[in-house]
Design an enzyme around this catalytic site. Structure first.
Site, PDB file in Angstrom:
ATOM      1  N   HIS A  86       7.412 -26.872  -1.067  1.00 18.29           N
ATOM      2  CA  HIS A  86       6.783 -27.990  -1.786  1.00 18.29           C
ATOM      3  C   HIS A  86       5.651 -27.513  -2.696  1.00 18.29           C
ATOM      4  CE1 HIS A  86       8.983 -30.949   0.696  1.00 18.29           C
ATOM      5  NE2 HIS A  86       9.008 -29.915   1.521  1.00 18.29           N
ATOM      6  N   LYS A  96     -13.851   1.478  -3.789  1.00 20.36           N
ATOM      7  CA  LYS A  96     -14.858   1.949  -2.829  1.00 20.36           C
ATOM      8  C   LYS A  96     -15.911   2.783  -3.540  1.00 20.36           C
ATOM      9  CE  LYS A  96     -12.048   2.334   1.355  1.00 20.36           C
ATOM     10  NZ  LYS A  96     -11.451   3.282   2.269  1.00 20.36           N
ATOM     11  N   GLU A 104       0.820  -1.208   0.000  1.00 23.47           N
ATOM     12  CA  GLU A 104       0.000   0.000   0.000  1.00 23.47           C
ATOM     13  C   GLU A 104       0.862   1.271   0.000  1.00 23.47           C
ATOM     14  OE1 GLU A 104      -4.393  -0.175   1.781  1.00 23.47           O
ATOM     15  OE2 GLU A 104      -2.946   0.501   3.259  1.00 23.47           O
TER      16      GLU A 104
HETATM   17  O1  PA5 Z   1      -3.128   1.758   5.933  1.00 21.21           O
HETATM   18  C1  PA5 Z   1      -4.253   2.246   5.824  1.00 21.21           C
HETATM   19  O2  PA5 Z   1      -4.469   3.437   6.082  1.00 21.21           O
HETATM   20  C2  PA5 Z   1      -5.448   1.396   5.423  1.00 21.21           C
HETATM   21  O3  PA5 Z   1      -5.094   0.095   5.123  1.00 21.21           O
HETATM   22  C3  PA5 Z   1      -6.472   1.369   6.538  1.00 21.21           C
HETATM   23  O4  PA5 Z   1      -5.877   0.855   7.712  1.00 21.21           O
HETATM   24  C4  PA5 Z   1      -7.697   0.532   6.188  1.00 21.21           C
HETATM   25  O5  PA5 Z   1      -8.231   0.949   4.961  1.00 21.21           O
HETATM   26  C5  PA5 Z   1      -8.762   0.647   7.278  1.00 21.21           C
HETATM   27  O6  PA5 Z   1      -9.152   1.976   7.439  1.00 21.21           O
HETATM   28  P1  PA5 Z   1      -9.889   2.454   8.729  1.00 21.21           P
HETATM   29  O7  PA5 Z   1      -9.028   2.230   9.910  1.00 21.21           O
HETATM   30  O8  PA5 Z   1     -10.169   3.906   8.481  1.00 21.21           O
HETATM   31  O9  PA5 Z   1     -11.180   1.658   8.827  1.00 21.21           O
END
Ligand code: PA5
Length: 441
Positions: A308, A422, A287
């Site tokens: 394996h 989203k 990410e």
């Molecule tokens: O690293 C990030 O910011 C994302 O992966 C969030 O942790 C994830 O989308 C969850 O978001 P939130 O904590 O707002 O529900």
């Protein structure tokens, strides 16, 4: 000297020491950018100093004790950075089969949901939870994420029916933003105990805030030791000098390999307890770096299991792979191969050897084979699996990821790509404010 051992002798066939050294000035530049908080994503560098509020830590411990005494299960609801870190820590440090034969007052079982939309999983979970005492920790920084939002609605209703609204409210703990989001509004309205996620720490960098610390404390992990480990790492990795900073060395080598078209990195571990840690790492790097048409694809292998299966591809498939091996020096337990008179399985040549020794030989053998097969390998040796080491390795990868993202010239602290699905989903489900013009006509 650092607490971890990081070695890269097995990449030097693929990238030269001279090329690594040539990054020194750029590393110094980005080190300053990180420490003066002046680059892209500069408002999300709160984790660099490992902040921890003593009052918040004490409250976490009090709640952990209460949950331990009144619950058989802590249900942790969250997705992405709001659950992966805690899951990693609990799998790494907890007793894998501790839930079998646990008694009242023992450490509760920690179950995660809200990171998927499986009706079957949640229905099966509801059936089991009917029989036991439950508390919930719902975690969302934005307080508006759909998957955990739906799960919380389902399990909140379950808890209210099971205990009545008043008692249910005493069993729900909310970790979210200090003032914004639907979850915060709900928490205030219902009087749930809340913990705050600092503004300047993003989801995937937040495991050492209440996001990870509350579930970790409930599961019996020494959270002070985890913070101490991260603080030691912060000190050890505060130098801008490439030759002394193993996090920066890891970042530079990744970048050099990427430039040579090694575009997939496999984090390979040799202990099932590191499986979820690898998932946490996947999110951190995937990410943080996968954007603007760039980035190394982070993958995971669990060895020897996957020797394996994936082992064939790693040895012999398309040569775009490099590996980072996670190993553990000292195991908490020892199992030794015993003598068997009949020796029908032919394993007596191993008598007296421990599983840890044999595991190390398996990793040395695979490493040699993979390097010979054209896969650059780096190795990270953890002294042992404990809370201090967890804090240390988490910080090591976070610092490396910040540097690596900047070397790649991306913002390592945002995730604009996550929004695309989203928006489509909200539009398809008819969320107010997202319905397309076409549908309104
Ligand atoms: O690293 C990030 O910011 C994302 O992966 C969030 O942790 C994830 O989308 C969850 O978001 P939130 O904590 O707002 O529900």
């Amino acid at each position: 000297m650092t607490y971890l051992n990081f070695s890269f002798e097995h990449v030097l066939r693929f990238v030269s020491q001279k090329a690594i050294n040539s990054y020194e000035p750029l590393v110094r530049h980005y080190h300053d950018v990180i420490h003066t908080r002046s680059g892209p994503g500069k408002n999300f560098l709160g984790w660099v100093d490992v902040p921890a509020d003593d009052a918040e830590l004490s409250r976490i411990k009090v709640v952990a004790e209460k949950v331990k005494n009144d619950s058989d299960v802590l249900l942790v609801i969250g997705v992405g950075g709001s659950y992966l870190g805690a899951h990693a820590a609990i799998e790494m440090l907890g007793d894998t089969f501790g839930y079998l034969g646990r008694k009242k007052g023992d450490i509760p079982e920690i179950i995660f949901t809200g990171h998927h939309l499986s009706a079957t999983y949640n229905k099966e979970l509801l059936r089991v939870l009917k029989e036991v005492d439950v508390s919930i920790n719902v975690i969302s920084k934005s307080g508006t994420t759909t998957e955990p939002g739906i799960a919380f609605r389902i399990f909140r209703a379950f808890l209210e029916e099971k205990y009545g609204e008043e008692e249910a409210a005493k069993r729900i703990y909310v970790t979210t933003d200090k003032s914004e989001g639907a979850l915060k509004t709900l928490a205030v309205e219902k009087g749930y105990e809340t913990f705050v996620i600092p503004d300047d720490i993003g989801g995937r960098y937040s495991v050492l805030t209440p996001v990870g610390l509350l579930p970790m404390a409930v599961s019996g992990i020494d959270i002070d030791a985890a913070i101490a480990g991260a603080r030691q790492a912060a000190e050890d990795l505060a130098t801008p000098a490439l030759e002394d900073n193993i996090a920066y060395q890891y970042a530079v080598i990744r970048q050099l390999l990427y430039e040579k078209n090694y575009t997939t990195e496999i984090l390979s571990n040799y202990d099932p307890k590191l499986r979820y840690f690898s998932d946490w790492w996947v999110q951190l790097f995937g990410e943080s770096e996968g954007k603007d048409g760039k980035g190394i694809f982070p993958a995971v292998a669990n060895f020897p299991t996957d020797l394996h299966s994936l082992g064939q591809y790693i040895q012999d498939g398309r040569r775009q792979l490099f590996q980072t091996i996670l190993r553990v020096d000292e195991e908490a337990e020892t199992v030794v191969v015993e003598n068997d008179e009949a020796n029908l399985d032919g394993l007596n040549y191993l008598v007296g050897k421990s599983l840890n020794e044999i595991n190390r030989v398996a990793s040395d053998a695979a490493l040699k084979a993979h390097v010979d097969g054209g896969v650059p390998n780096m190795v990270v040796d953890l002294p042992r699996l404990d809370a201090y080491t967890f804090g240390y390795i988490v910080y090591f990868f976070k610092k490396a990821c910040a540097m690596s993202g900047y070397l790649l010239e991306v913002n390592p602290f945002d995730q604009p790509g996550v929004e695309a699905y989203k928006t489509n989903m909200f539009e398809m489900l008819g969320k107010p404010g997202y319905v397309s013009e076409e549908k309104l006509r």
